[in-house]
Write a protein that holds these residues in place. Structure first.
Motif, PDB file in Angstrom:
ATOM      1  N   GLY A 235      -4.462   2.401   5.750  1.00 26.24           N
ATOM      2  CA  GLY A 235      -3.380   3.366   5.651  1.00 26.24           C
ATOM      3  C   GLY A 235      -2.311   3.198   6.694  1.00 26.24           C
ATOM      4  O   GLY A 235      -1.468   4.075   6.871  1.00 26.24           O
ATOM      5  N   ASP A 236      -2.314   2.039   7.403  1.00 24.57           N
ATOM      6  CA  ASP A 236      -1.358   1.809   8.474  1.00 24.57           C
ATOM      7  C   ASP A 236      -0.062   1.240   7.894  1.00 24.57           C
ATOM      8  O   ASP A 236       0.295   0.098   8.130  1.00 24.57           O
ATOM      9  CB  ASP A 236      -1.947   0.844   9.496  1.00 24.57           C
ATOM     10  CG  ASP A 236      -1.649   1.282  10.914  1.00 24.57           C
ATOM     11  OD1 ASP A 236      -0.917   2.261  11.078  1.00 24.57           O
ATOM     12  OD2 ASP A 236      -2.152   0.648  11.842  1.00 24.57           O
ATOM     13  N   ALA A 237       0.641   2.056   7.105  1.00 20.54           N
ATOM     14  CA  ALA A 237       1.883   1.626   6.487  1.00 20.54           C
ATOM     15  C   ALA A 237       2.779   2.844   6.329  1.00 20.54           C
ATOM     16  O   ALA A 237       2.374   3.978   6.583  1.00 20.54           O
ATOM     17  CB  ALA A 237       1.618   0.956   5.132  1.00 20.54           C
ATOM     18  N   ALA A 238       4.007   2.602   5.903  1.00 17.73           N
ATOM     19  CA  ALA A 238       4.942   3.702   5.729  1.00 17.73           C
ATOM     20  C   ALA A 238       4.551   4.536   4.518  1.00 17.73           C
ATOM     21  O   ALA A 238       3.962   4.050   3.561  1.00 17.73           O
ATOM     22  CB  ALA A 238       6.357   3.149   5.552  1.00 17.73           C
ATOM     23  N   GLY A 239       4.935   5.806   4.533  1.00 16.55           N
ATOM     24  CA  GLY A 239       4.664   6.678   3.388  1.00 16.55           C
ATOM     25  C   GLY A 239       4.399   8.094   3.820  1.00 16.55           C
ATOM     26  O   GLY A 239       4.006   8.362   4.955  1.00 16.55           O
TER      27      GLY A 239
ATOM     28  N   PRO B 111       8.098  -4.136   3.926  1.00 16.14           N
ATOM     29  CA  PRO B 111       8.683  -3.283   2.898  1.00 16.14           C
ATOM     30  C   PRO B 111       7.816  -3.271   1.657  1.00 16.14           C
ATOM     31  O   PRO B 111       7.241  -4.277   1.270  1.00 16.14           O
ATOM     32  CB  PRO B 111      10.049  -3.956   2.630  1.00 16.14           C
ATOM     33  CG  PRO B 111      10.303  -4.821   3.818  1.00 16.14           C
ATOM     34  CD  PRO B 111       8.956  -5.244   4.320  1.00 16.14           C
ATOM     35  N   ALA B 112       7.730  -2.102   1.032  1.00 15.94           N
ATOM     36  CA  ALA B 112       6.930  -1.975  -0.177  1.00 15.94           C
ATOM     37  C   ALA B 112       7.645  -2.630  -1.333  1.00 15.94           C
ATOM     38  O   ALA B 112       8.829  -2.415  -1.553  1.00 15.94           O
ATOM     39  CB  ALA B 112       6.678  -0.501  -0.498  1.00 15.94           C
TER      40      ALA B 112
ATOM     41  N   TYR C 116      -1.045   2.530  -0.790  1.00 16.35           N
ATOM     42  CA  TYR C 116      -0.337   1.763  -1.820  1.00 16.35           C
ATOM     43  C   TYR C 116       0.626   0.759  -1.170  1.00 16.35           C
ATOM     44  O   TYR C 116       0.649  -0.425  -1.521  1.00 16.35           O
ATOM     45  CB  TYR C 116       0.418   2.729  -2.732  1.00 16.35           C
ATOM     46  CG  TYR C 116       1.329   2.076  -3.748  1.00 16.35           C
ATOM     47  CD1 TYR C 116       0.833   1.656  -4.971  1.00 16.35           C
ATOM     48  CD2 TYR C 116       2.679   1.891  -3.496  1.00 16.35           C
ATOM     49  CE1 TYR C 116       1.665   1.058  -5.908  1.00 16.35           C
ATOM     50  CE2 TYR C 116       3.518   1.301  -4.418  1.00 16.35           C
ATOM     51  CZ  TYR C 116       3.008   0.888  -5.629  1.00 16.35           C
ATOM     52  OH  TYR C 116       3.830   0.298  -6.553  1.00 16.35           O
ATOM     53  N   ASN C 117       1.413   1.235  -0.206  1.00 15.63           N
ATOM     54  CA  ASN C 117       2.353   0.347   0.460  1.00 15.63           C
ATOM     55  C   ASN C 117       1.639  -0.719   1.284  1.00 15.63           C
ATOM     56  O   ASN C 117       2.117  -1.857   1.400  1.00 15.63           O
ATOM     57  CB  ASN C 117       3.284   1.162   1.357  1.00 15.63           C
ATOM     58  CG  ASN C 117       4.294   1.958   0.554  1.00 15.63           C
ATOM     59  OD1 ASN C 117       4.534   1.675  -0.617  1.00 15.63           O
ATOM     60  ND2 ASN C 117       4.872   2.975   1.167  1.00 15.63           N
ATOM     61  N   GLN C 118       0.497  -0.369   1.861  1.00 15.11           N
ATOM     62  CA  GLN C 118      -0.249  -1.366   2.633  1.00 15.11           C
ATOM     63  C   GLN C 118      -0.792  -2.462   1.718  1.00 15.11           C
ATOM     64  O   GLN C 118      -0.756  -3.645   2.068  1.00 15.11           O
ATOM     65  CB  GLN C 118      -1.383  -0.708   3.399  1.00 15.11           C
ATOM     66  CG  GLN C 118      -2.118  -1.669   4.332  1.00 15.11           C
ATOM     67  CD  GLN C 118      -3.100  -0.967   5.245  1.00 15.11           C
ATOM     68  OE1 GLN C 118      -3.416   0.201   5.054  1.00 15.11           O
ATOM     69  NE2 GLN C 118      -3.601  -1.667   6.242  1.00 15.11           N
TER      70      GLN C 118
END
Length: 659
Positions: free
Chosen positions: A288-292, A226-227, A300-302
């Motif tokens: 970039g392997d994160a939610a968004g 989770p971010a 940013y979330n990664q």
């Protein structure tokens, strides 16, 4: 020359008539959606799929195959269309892989009318997903661009269409499946293409002999943590992101308290040390392997996920070490409490046993930490090179090719963070834009910084140079004309450090000098805050004066409180409290001791600002896990010209656009 994109990267398109080519190692279904400016698809008339392969400006394939060619005419699209998404999905009829991770990475390309390949993107990092948004072709003002997306959906087309706001997503997905099933000839037996299992209907175009050499087999996509969001209850977790296939049983939570002290009869097992969920755990890390929803948001979330992973892993290591120390002391106390153990070599044996157990526990905890750090370091190396300019270090190659952006980023890098146990691993410190609080570069004496390494004058110079670097980064992150920079240097002591800003001509006016200049600048910004607040309260933005600069304002304030009287201090406090909400931001360079004469009057001012330092300092406390993070400022390479080049480009872009 073909532009080979990576996930999140975009590229301008110089052609409006295009052919989209798709090549996969097994049969896939191709579709495309037409969305508005927000990406929402209003109805099924905006979807080209096997059941309706032709819509205005777009024609797709009628069935499932390993190779597809789509025709796209951007000029023929309705004016309301701002985004075109290329979709890939696994057919639901017959036997099929569990997800895209069982197939070679799909290859996509945009080709011009003359057959020239313009852009290509290999969709890597997929696992259990059965549908994916491969490419996004979007309108930016009067031009078109393409972005490599690679967003997968474990729930298939139903979840994908649902995320795009399409009414009747389940019905449309069922209609596509039915159309694909109708297009398939009678199965004639099983086959394999290049060693990759495919559907039994091998006589469909390209199924038996399709290209399987477009990339290495894709790996499962890791579940993004989770971010962390300190600004409000915003959840960036993607609702339909496919979870990674677990490589091991679930680990206990990292925040678990140390195990209770052992009793005299038995010793409990040591606390478990959780492993970090990392993109490199058993597979190559992917930037970039994160939610968004956007590339910047995913990166940013990664980055925040990496921060949380490091915090949890180090916290678990420290907890394990504390437990080992507590256990050693208790075993020694029990041994010494028994008079018989003090005779002969029994006490020596007890001490050696306690020491050996302590070393074993610490070594095991360190081995787990080292494994996690290796994973995070590998991920950091991949992510660092893929960061956009606003998130990147000054020595990143992206700054060498800097061009003024069309829109402001969601965040800005203000420095790096690290912990003593992982001194070589740096996590970018990203601060959301627009700033919700001002910045304070502390130019005073810092605890833990040897006097020989930075005397008072050196710290003041470094503090102003740090402020200039931050200001340049903020100017570069905003489109031309959307950020106006002011400087107060009452004594004129910062001329040398301010030279990059002065020489490039990016300042709104020469630095304000003396008490008169201080009051004039503060009065100007205070008036702007008052007018914008009144306009917003009365919903009368159109009534703002024509001479009012509606761009965001950034004030570099050097050597506070020199040149300030009581009225100026009052205005400064007002700007710090009220300015950020209406686009007026402070960047103070000051030593708090210099303003000690004001006593507690200025305490609210210092608390309202985010304190940064010109040299590494462990002043950033993390109340979640109790860490003191070491902040390291972000400065351009010594002797380099990158800062001057970026500011020159900012100034040139402003002149070109008349800002």
């Amino acid at each position: 020359m073909t532009a080979e994109l990576v996930r999140g990267q975009n590229h301008p398109l110089t052609r409006t008539r295009l052919e989209v080519r798709v090549s996969a190692g097994g049969r896939v279904v191709v579709a495309a959606t037409l969305g508005d400016a927000s990406g929402r698809v209003l109805d099924t008339d905006g979807v080209a799929h096997p059941g309706a392969p032709s819509i205005p400006g777009l024609e797709t394939s009628p069935g499932a195959a390993a190779d597809h060619r789509l025709a796209l005419d951007l000029e023929a699209l309705p004016d309301t269309v701002h985004r075109v998404h290329l979709l890939l999905a696994l057919p639901r009829s017959g036997e099929r892989p569990a997800g895209f991770g069982a197939l070679p990475a799909p290859f996509t390309a945009l080709v011009g009318p003359d057959g020239t390949e313009l852009v290509s993107y290999t969709v890597t990092g997929l696992g259990a997903e059965s549908a994916v948004v491969a490419l996004e072709i979007y309108r930016r003002r009067d031009a078109w661009k393409v972005r490599a997306v690679g967003q997968g959906y474990a729930g298939g087309l139903v979840d994908l269409f649902g995320d795009q706001g399409l009414p009747g997503a389940a019905e449309l997905a069922a209609a596509i499946d039915e159309a694909v099933a109708r297009s398939e000839p009678r199965p004639t037996g099983g086959t394999r293409a290049a060693g990759v299992p495919v559907e039994r209907s091998a006589t469909v175009d390209g199924a038996a002999g399709g290209s399987a050499g477009t990339g290495s087999p894709a790996k499962p996509l890791p579940t993004a943590p989770p971010a962390r969001n300190d600004d409000g209850p915003i959840d960036y977790t993607h609702r339909h992101r496919a979870p990674a296939a677990p490589a091991a049983p679930p680990a206990p939570t990292a925040s678990a308290a140390p195990v209770d002290a052992p009793g005299p009869a038995a010793s409990p097992p040591p606390p478990s040390v959780p492993s970090v969920p990392s993109a490199s755990a058993g597979r190559g890390p992917v930037a970039g392997d994160a939610a968004g929803w956007s590339p910047d948001e995913r990166l940013y979330n990664q980055v925040w996920g990496m921060f949380e992973d490091l915090a949890r892993s180090v916290s678990a290591y420290r907890s394990a070490v504390d437990f080992a120390e507590s256990r050693r002391e208790q075993e020694l106390d029990r041994a010494l409490a028994d008079p018989h153990a003090r005779i002969g070599g029994a006490s020596d044996a007890a001490r050696e046993s306690a020491r050996a157990k302590y070393v074993s526990l610490v070594d095991r905890a360190r081995a787990v930490l080292d494994r996690d750090l290796a994973q995070l370091t590998a991920e950091s190396a991949v992510v660092e090179t893929a960061l956009p300019a606003a998130f990147a270090r000054w020595d990143n190659a992206v700054w060498q090719a800097y061009r003024a952006p069309d829109e402001a980023p969601m965040a800005l890098r203000m420095g790096d963070l690290h912990l003593p146990e992982a001194d070589r691993l740096r996590i970018p410190m990203l601060v959301r834009l627009p700033l919700e609080r001002g910045l304070w570069i502390d130019s005073g004496r810092l605890e833990g910084v040897p006097a020989s390494s930075a005397d008072g004058d050196t710290l003041r110079r470094l503090a102003l140079e740090t402020a200039v670097a931050h200001a340049a980064r903020m100017l570069a992150a905003h489109p031309p004309g959307q950020l106006t920079l002011h400087v107060i240097d009452a004594a004129g002591a910062g001329t040398n450090a301010l030279a990059p800003l002065l020489d490039s001509g990016v300042l709104a006016a020469p630095p304000a000098r003396g008490a008169h200049g201080v009051n004039r600048t503060l009065e100007h910004l205070t008036r702007r805050v008052d007018l914008v607040q009144m306009a917003l309260r009365n919903q009368a933005v159109d009534a703002l004066p024509d001479d009012l600069d509606t761009a965001r304002q950034l004030l570099i304030l050097h050597d506070f409180p020199h040149g300030f009287d009581d009225r100026a201090v009052t205005r400064l406090r007002y700007l710090a409290d009220e300015g950020p909400e209406v686009g007026v931001h402070l960047l103070m360079v000051a030593d708090r001791e210099d303003a000690a004469a004001y006593g507690p009057l200025l305490d609210p001012l210092w608390r309202s600002l985010l304190r940064l330092t010109p040299v590494p300092d462990d002043h950033l406390a993390d109340p979640w896990v109790g860490h003191a993070w070491t902040y390291e400022p972000l400065l351009p390479p010594s002797g380099g010209r990158v800062l001057h080049r970026v500011l020159a480009e900012v100034a040139a872009a402003r002149r070109t656009r008349g800002s």
